[in-house]
Motif scaffolding. Structure first.
Motif, PDB file in Angstrom:
ATOM      1  N   SER A  62       0.848  -1.184   0.000  1.00 11.14           N
ATOM      2  CA  SER A  62       0.000   0.000   0.000  1.00 11.14           C
ATOM      3  C   SER A  62       0.888   1.240   0.000  1.00 11.14           C
ATOM      4  N   LYS A  63       0.280   2.344  -0.362  1.00  7.22           N
ATOM      5  CA  LYS A  63       1.059   3.557  -0.575  1.00  7.22           C
ATOM      6  C   LYS A  63       1.776   4.003   0.694  1.00  7.22           C
ATOM      7  N   ASP A  64       1.101   3.809   1.807  1.00  7.90           N
ATOM      8  CA  ASP A  64       1.668   4.283   3.069  1.00  7.90           C
ATOM      9  C   ASP A  64       2.890   3.498   3.507  1.00  7.90           C
ATOM     10  N   LEU A  65       3.029   2.304   2.988  1.00  5.75           N
ATOM     11  CA  LEU A  65       4.095   1.437   3.482  1.00  5.75           C
ATOM     12  C   LEU A  65       5.233   1.301   2.485  1.00  5.75           C
ATOM     13  N   ARG A  66       5.258   2.181   1.486  1.00  6.42           N
ATOM     14  CA  ARG A  66       6.333   2.086   0.497  1.00  6.42           C
ATOM     15  C   ARG A  66       7.689   2.222   1.157  1.00  6.42           C
ATOM     16  N   GLU A  67       7.753   3.149   2.069  1.00  3.03           N
ATOM     17  CA  GLU A  67       9.002   3.290   2.813  1.00  3.03           C
ATOM     18  C   GLU A  67       8.656   3.328   4.291  1.00  3.03           C
ATOM     19  N   VAL A  68       9.262   2.458   5.061  1.00  2.00           N
ATOM     20  CA  VAL A  68       8.976   2.465   6.489  1.00  2.00           C
ATOM     21  C   VAL A  68      10.265   2.715   7.266  1.00  2.00           C
TER      22      VAL A  68
END
Lengths: 502, 693
Positions: free
Chosen positions: A256-262
């Protein structure tokens, strides 16, 4: 000796010293990374730092109502940028901190540029390294050597990083280095030089046992980095790549878009802090507990919030809940991706053979296993090449060495030239000729007992049999058994006497 | 884990820096000051009413003019001076230039500079206004006449001639003055914001202390005082919210729009204020009503007495338990097993020595390869000692120790294994439930994967976080009340039916939390004896669904229902009751609570929510005292309680904000739940309104 804390303290001090009011933090590319490793944005916001700017950014607006805290490496470019900045100040007042030693002439040219008297502070704060974990730092240098020699720029940066580290921890150490490595010796000398030159800075309270800086060269143990690791942080690093605590997940299918970079930071992620050194299997069960914990906090569909009291409790817990749900989804995604990669690349089987190659001495079985895996289509060319590299390192001088056959197998598997070339390269880099010590055959009674014990316990986990050579080196060091003819002291022998125990 | 660490080394270059800067600056500052002093002298007299010759004399006295003969060419443009191209003197430095290169200083400008310097000495005069107002009028009256006359006789009525260099210096100086005097709006607002935050930092802890004490039924503080403080703190929060919102929208309608960095700054300020409010406000517990407070006081008294009794009991209890364990230990030891209940048998055994033990273990144990190795090494040691090789002995002894540790560990594991097997049998029934739970977990997990939640601190859109955004209540105030009552009671029962679920979910983690040998009959007491986390988890071990305490933790409504009618029955001290009240300070949970709400009846605080549009009738006027549901709560164990309207409204707003947030992040399942809550809240609100009117 907590490096994260050391850097964080520096940053906190800068912010505190600038007093109340809105602030902007002016940094360069490297210091941005350094600060981001120790402070989160919301944490630093609470200290009235609202903007983060790069000194080299041209698109900065004049904001005279802001105080500027400059944290910069003392490079030529930065000094030039700063001179320009001071000639036409964009902020009301400047607090300047250099992350390392700055020359007197640079200070002078800066002073002469400050005609409007906007500078309130000029200091050296030695946070000149990336603090990854409390006991681990990095300088984010890719490829520091050309052949066996230092690249001059890298040597100077490494020297700066090491001396900054020592200063930030307030240690003036004895220096030992690995005799077999010319690079280690060069670095040791450079560090010593700085200590001698800046002796005033290194005047710290003497401790009974003086601190020790031991400089090692990776070529002494080329095995460890070739193995697949099974602890959380190591796996993330190995399989996903972690850079300044950031993981790029954009290649994960269906992300998902929010988890592209964590961000995985032990500083503000309790779950990560507790699990980063645990085995993959343990993480699985811990994540399950985390989920269950979360479940209890999450409003369930069946058990809707019935009473106002429920609702009130929910609202009061909501921020916590939200934070927790962020943690949960992050770790579930990361661990999920890790386990997907493990099965896709057949890593369990690969790792078992890797460990056999690293820890056991049964040539024919090892050869057979490597050959078998090379036939397996699930094994990636990268892993295949690593297996052959391990074989080549271990059985370099074995009487029935069949490296050519394996190389042929690699070619047949379609492994690209780029990877195949690594096999001979790794022999040249960390082969028997280069190594100062023996990686594979234990000699003394202690080591033999250890191996015996390992044989007993080895059954428990075949994937973590290998113990890095570093472990033994440090063990010897602590016990005062590290041989001086392999790891000599740098400097006069009078200093050396201070260290000799008993 | 990490020892305290002082700040790393630092080195200051400030004195060096200042020295170099001073050398450079001195020159500049002296120059400027000289010019300003001269300028002051030149403007100190009434120029319009003084003859030009006299003016010239004064001007020459301020600064000596350069001799005309010394300068044949204009130093700036290089043109030759002649009858036509006349020489002009700079009144500030005395130098010569041609007319083209000449600059003029108007009197207002001069006055601004000179008065600013004066102001810096005596700050009480208004800095920006005095020069403008005074000299603005002067200029108006004079300029038309003087512009003509100055051309004719070169008399400078309202301006002073100077060279470009002096003018430049003065312009720079002016810019500095302007910056010093001008305070942008954002700074003014920001300063207010910080003041508010400081106030909160001061008052909030004080209030929390009060509220906690009051909710515990103590009488250290007065209820009125606390509620006053609460109102005060809440007002400050609202002010913070309003101020930060104002900062956020500063200059948004301007043309041209502000620099992106300005907007970024505003967003960040707003964001940090929101964080601040979220963090602090949500920790602000509510107060009990007067009647509740009386109730609480009574309860506390009773509890204190009960506690005393319990303490005595606990002492007895632990003695008994100790006895039992001792006997248990003894029986196990007799069987030759290692007792591992405490997890630390190794040191104990080592102290006793292992040799006699291995001897007593008999044949079967001797076949253990570890033991063999141990024997070997001991004999090695003996040999080495005989040979006098001390370092060898050393290393061998170390090996021996390792082996022993390993052996100890193995034994411990065996013992643990054994007791685990026992426990597993006990757990057999529960496992069934757990499997069910796991399936559910699996499903949830899928949902979470889909649900995207922001995890990064960096990329928040701050405009979306508006926990206190208020919307006018559009809900029509109809009497929906009874539907709610029915609905909640039916769902209630389903929730109660679910209770085994969470308790079994806890099971695997808690199997070892208490001594397994102690039967279940000890649980109620042991739970009472400990008020810590362990105690709050322990009751789940007990599978008795009829236990009132177990039910109490699982769902608050259930706790209420058990609490109301069964206070007299429930003689045991219930830690959860206490906890709930201490943490949430929940006035709603008490079914007997009548309505006189300290917040609602405060008519003298009309500004309580300054930023809010009136929400469907004034809650402050209508809420107090006359709550019709008081009756309800007495008749039914789980009747609707009266609710502080203000809080209700606040929660509606909060939930709205959360819904918005959830929608933004695409957490649809959450949105659904939240919407449901919102509807429920609104209905409750409507119902209450309906009742009070």
């Amino acid at each position: 000796m907590n490096v994260v804390f050391a850097v964080k303290q520096y940053v906190s001090k800068m912010i505190e010293d600038s007093g109340p009011g809105m602030k902007v933090l002016l940094m360069d590319k490297e210091t941005t990374g350094i600060v981001s490793m120790v402070y989160t944005q919301s944490e630093i916001l609470q200290k009235e730092v609202y903007l983060f700017e790069r000194i080299d950014s041209q698109n900065r607006e004049i904001m005279k109502h802001l105080k500027a805290i400059c944290f910069l490496r003392p490079t030529k470019e930065n000094v030039d940028y700063l001179i320009q900045e001071l000639r036409r100040p964009k902020y009301s007042i400047y607090f300047i901190y250099f992350s390392n030693v700055i020359s007197k002439s640079d200070v002078k040219s800066l002073a002469e540029a400050d005609e409007q008297e906007v500078v309130a502070e000029v200091q050296e704060f030695y946070g000149d390294y990336i603090a990854v974990n409390p006991h681990l730092f990095s300088l984010n240098i890719l490829g520091c050597c050309q052949g066996r020699n230092w690249g001059p720029a890298q040597l100077s940066r490494t020297t700066q990083g090491l001396t900054a580290l020592l200063l930030s921890l307030k240690k003036c150490p004895m220096i030992r280095y690995q005799l077999s490595s010319e690079a280690a010796k060069r670095l040791a000398e450079c560090v010593k030089q700085v200590i001698t030159k800046e002796y005033e800075l290194f005047e710290f309270r003497r401790t009974e046992v003086p601190p020790l800086l031991l400089i090692l060269d990776r070529c002494d143990d080329a095995i460890t980095p070739l193995l697949n690791q099974w602890t959380y942080q190591a796996m993330v690093h190995e399989l996903l790549g972690i850079n300044n605590n950031r993981i790029d997940l954009s290649r994960v299918p269906g992300i998902s878009k929010d988890l592209r970079e964590v961000v995985l930071s032990a500083e503000n992620d309790e779950f990560y802090a507790n699990n980063m050194y645990l085995n993959f299997a343990e993480i699985g069960s811990n994540i399950k507990n985390l989920m269950e914990d979360f479940q209890k906090k999450k409003p369930k569909e069946q058990q809707k919030l019935e009473s106002i009291a429920d609702m009130k409790a929910f609202v009061e817990n909501y921020p916590q809940f939200k934070k927790m749900s962020g943690t949960v989804s992050k770790h579930v995604t990361v661990v999920g991706e890790l386990s997907r990669l493990v099965s896709e690349r057949n890593l369990l089987e690969v790792s078992e053979v890797e460990q056999e190659l690293a820890c056991q001495n049964d040539h024919s079985s090892a050869l057979q296993n490597v050959k078998r895996l090379l036939q397996n289509p699930k094994v990636t060319e990268f892993d295949a090449a690593r297996l052959v590299m391990l074989y080549a390192l271990h059985y370099e001088r074995h009487s029935s060495n069949s490296l050519p056959g394996l190389m042929m197998d690699l070619r047949n598997k379609g492994v690209s030239e780029k990877y195949r070339k690594l096999v001979s390269a790794v022999i040249e880099y960390g082969g028997k000729r280069v190594r100062g010590s023996d990686l594979f055959s234990p000699k003394d009674a202690v080591a033999i007992t250890k191996q015996f014990l390992k044989g007993l316990k080895g059954v428990e986990n075949v994937y973590t049999q290998h113990q890095p050579f570093l472990h033994e080196t440090l063990d010897h060091l602590i016990k005062g058994k590290l041989k001086e003819n392999v790891y000599p002291y740098l400097g006069p022998s009078t200093l050396r006497d201070r260290l000799t125990p008993r | 884990m990490w020892e305290p660490q002082e700040l790393g080394a630092v080195r200051s270059h400030l004195s060096d820096f200042k020295k170099h800067r001073a050398a450079r600056i001195d020159h500049y500052v002296v120059e400027v000051n000289k010019l300003i002093i001269r300028l002051e002298k030149l403007t100190a007299f009434d120029r319009t009413n003084t003859e030009s010759a006299k003016i010239r004399a004064i001007e020459k006295s301020v600064v000596p003019w350069v001799n005309d003969q010394d300068v044949p060419f204009c130093p700036d443009c290089g043109n030759k001076f002649s009858i036509r191209n006349r020489r002009h003197h700079c009144r500030l430095c005395g130098s010569i230039m041609c007319k083209k290169c000449m600059e003029l200083i108007s009197l207002p400008f001069a006055n601004k500079l000179t008065s600013a310097s004066k102001d810096s000495l005596s700050t009480h005069t208004s800095p920006s206004q005095s020069p403008n107002s005074v000299h603005g009028s002067r200029r108006g009256s004079i300029s038309s006449v003087s512009s003509v006359s100055s051309v004719l006789d070169e008399k400078d009525d309202d301006r002073i001639r100077c060279c470009t260099h002096c003018k430049d210096t003065l312009l720079k100086r002016e810019q500095q003055i302007d910056e010093k005097e001008h305070t942008p709006d954002i700074v003014k607002l920001y300063e207010k914001l910080r003041l508010c935050m400081e106030k909160v930092d001061q008052k909030a802890p004080e209030y929390i202390r009060m509220a906690a004490s009051l909710n515990a039924g103590e009488t250290t503080y007065s209820l009125e005082h606390a509620s006053d403080l609460r109102v005060e703190v809440q007002k400050v929060y609202e002010l913070i919210d309003a101020l930060s919102k104002k900062i956020l929208t500063l200059g948004l309608n301007q043309d041209p729009p502000p620099h992106p960095n300005t907007l970024r700054l505003q967003r960040m300020v707003r964001y940090s204020a929101t964080l601040f409010v979220q963090e602090k406000l949500l920790g602000l517990m509510s107060l009990p009503t007067r009647e509740q407070f009386e109730e609480l006081k009574k309860k506390r008294k009773q509890e204190m007495e009960r506690k005393k009794i319990l303490e005595r009991q606990v002492v007895l209890e632990s003695q008994q338990r100790f006895e039992e364990r001792r006997s248990d230990l003894a029986s196990r030891a007799a069987n030759g097993e290692v007792v591992s209940l405490r997890g630390g048998p190794a040191p104990l055994r080592k102290a006793e020595g292992w040799l006699p033990l291995s001897g007593s273990l008999g044949q079967s144990e001797d076949s253990d390869p570890l033991l063999q190795q141990i024997h070997n090494i001991t004999s090695f040691i003996r040999q080495a000692k005989a040979a006098g090789r001390t370092d060898e002995v050393c290393t061998l002894q170390e090996n021996l120790r390792q082996l022993q540790d390993e052996y100890d560990q193995q034994q411990t594991e065996k013992a643990i294994e054994l007791s685990r097997r026992q426990a597993e049998e006990e757990d057999l029934q529960r496992e069934q439930l757990q499997r069910l739970c796991e399936r559910e977990w699996e499903r949830e997990r899928e949902q979470f994967r889909a649900a995207s939640l922001h995890t990064r601190t960096r990329s928040l859109d701050f405009r979306e976080i508006r926990p206190f955004q208020l919307e006018p209540g559009r809900e029509p105030r109809t009497h929906l009340a009874y539907a709610l009552d029915l609905g909640s009671s039916s769902v209630q029962s389903s929730a109660a039916a679910e209770t085994p679920n969470p308790s079994s979910a806890l099971e695997p983690a808690r199997v070892w939390s208490g001594p397994p040998a102690l039967g279940q009959e000890f649980f109620p007491q042991s739970m009472i004896s400990q008020q810590n986390e362990l105690a709050s988890l322990n009751p789940f071990d007990e599978e008795d669904p009829s236990s009132p305490t177990a039910e109490g933790t699982i769902s608050p409504p259930a706790a209420e229902c058990s609490f109301g009618p069964s206070v007299s029955i429930l003689k045991e001290y219930n830690p959860f009751e206490e906890e709930e009240e201490a943490v949430a300070g929940n006035p709603f949970s008490n079914p007997d609570s009548p309505a006189p709400n300290p917040f609602n009846d405060e008519d003298e605080h009309p500004h309580q929510r300054p930023s809010s549009p009136p929400v469907s009738g004034n809650p402050f006027e209508e809420a107090p005292c006359t709550n019709p549901f008081e009756m309800d709560s007495d008749s039914g164990p789980e009747g609707e309680e009266p609710i502080e309207e203000e809080l209700l409204l606040q929660q509606i707003d909060n939930i709205k904000a959360y819904i918005f947030d959830a929608k933004q992040c695409g957490r649809l399942d959450e949105v659904e739940v939240l919407t449901e809550n919102l509807r429920e809240l609104k209905r409750t609100l409507a119902k209450q309104k309906g009742g009070t009117e």
